[in-house]
Design an enzyme around this catalytic site. Structure first.
Site, mmCIF file in Angstrom:
data_model
loop_
_atom_site.group_PDB
_atom_site.id
_atom_site.type_symbol
_atom_site.label_atom_id
_atom_site.label_comp_id
_atom_site.label_asym_id
_atom_site.label_seq_id
_atom_site.Cartn_x
_atom_site.Cartn_y
_atom_site.Cartn_z
ATOM 1 N N GLU A 1 0.854 -1.187 0.000
ATOM 2 C CA GLU A 1 0.000 0.000 0.000
ATOM 3 C C GLU A 1 0.893 1.241 0.000
ATOM 4 O O GLU A 1 1.945 1.256 0.635
ATOM 5 C CB GLU A 1 -0.885 -0.011 1.245
ATOM 6 C CG GLU A 1 -1.833 1.169 1.352
ATOM 7 C CD GLU A 1 -2.585 1.182 2.665
ATOM 8 O OE1 GLU A 1 -3.704 1.704 2.691
ATOM 9 O OE2 GLU A 1 -2.044 0.673 3.676
ATOM 10 N N LYS B 1 -10.357 0.280 -1.952
ATOM 11 C CA LYS B 1 -10.506 -0.083 -0.542
ATOM 12 C C LYS B 1 -11.864 0.355 0.001
ATOM 13 O O LYS B 1 -12.232 1.526 -0.081
ATOM 14 C CB LYS B 1 -9.371 0.582 0.244
ATOM 15 C CG LYS B 1 -9.323 0.259 1.727
ATOM 16 C CD LYS B 1 -8.135 0.989 2.337
ATOM 17 C CE LYS B 1 -7.998 0.756 3.822
ATOM 18 N NZ LYS B 1 -6.865 1.549 4.376
ATOM 19 N N CYS C 1 -5.016 -3.441 3.367
ATOM 20 C CA CYS C 1 -4.726 -2.976 4.716
ATOM 21 C C CYS C 1 -5.865 -3.218 5.715
ATOM 22 O O CYS C 1 -6.121 -4.339 6.122
ATOM 23 C CB CYS C 1 -4.346 -1.487 4.637
ATOM 24 S SG CYS C 1 -3.480 -0.843 6.082
#
EC number: 3.5.1.128
Length: 243
Positions: free
Chosen positions: A86, A161, A203
């Site tokens: 990321e 995300k 994440c």
């Protein structure tokens, strides 16, 4: 885990063979590339993937050169797929700089990575790209976008995300990803790669098991959580989840 290669400063390459744990750095991609390492006949069908760790800065060109060196090393060792973390593109000093440095998927930086994938002949997982989406003009916010490139440099999948990290960090104050980032609208179906079917996440998504279950039920063989956790948030998330 097959092996580790360190490249100072703040660069790290680990080589993995999905589904196998052996202590030798000797397993290439199912279709070996020139200059790949010699292997035994018993392991020639097992794919090799590379996990590239970097410490990003606000300098996008410097970050690209660092990532490119690791990707080229992974290709030289026979990897068929390389994972970048990321914020591989940059980590800014403040939210305003993050927005200023962001680019659309059709921008210059992604073009460099598509050329890199073609040059090296391997797939690239770009774990969290600061993307100016089609709604940039209206929202003035970006997406945290996981981009998957094939060995010809084509974008085969993008996942934005969905779970943004808005947390209160002890003695540091709040960290609100949603101040500058929009949540993605949907999951991306697992993608067939030379290493297996890859499910894309980013994440903080790992805190939400429903996402993993949905990807696994859709056929994912590899779940990916490229991350840029800090010294406080990293242990707070990774240790409870995987211990």
């Amino acid at each position: 885990m097959l092996g580790f290669i360190t490249r100072p400063p703040h660069r790290f390459l680990s080589l993995l063979c999905p589904g196998l744990r052996i202590p030798r750095l000797s397993v290439p991609c199912a279709q070996p590339r020139p200059r790949a390492m010699a292997i035994s006949s018993s392991s020639c069908e097992l794919p090799l993937v590379a996990v590239c760790q970097v410490t990003s800065t606000p300098d996008k060109q410097q970050n690209f050169e660092t990532c490119a060196e690791l990707v080229r090393e992974a290709a030289r060792l026979g990897a068929c797929l390389a994972f970048l973390p990321e914020a591989f593109d940059f980590i800014a000093r403040d939210p305003a700089e993050t927005l200023r440095l962001s680019e659309p998927l059709g921008g210059r930086l992604l073009e460099e990575y598509t050329r890199l994938a073609r040059e090296c002949g391997l797939w690239l997982s770009l774990g969290g790209f600061h993307e100016r989406g089609q709604d940039w003009e209206q929202t003035q916010k970006i997406y945290n976008c996981h981009v998957l490139l094939n060995s010809k440099g084509a974008v085969v999948a993008t996942y934005r995300k969905t779970h943004l990290c808005d947390v209160e960090i002890p003695e540091q104050g709040p960290m609100c990803e949603s101040n500058s980032t929009m949540p993605g609208p949907s999951l991306e179906s697992p993608v067939s790669t030379p290493a297996g079917k890859v499910g894309l996440a980013v994440c903080y998504d790992m805190r939400f098991p429903e996402l993993s279950l949905a990807l696994a039920q859709a056929g994912a063989e590899i779940l990916t959580y490229p991350s840029a956790f800090g010294s406080v948030t990293g242990p707070a998330h990774w240790e409870p989840v995987f211990s």
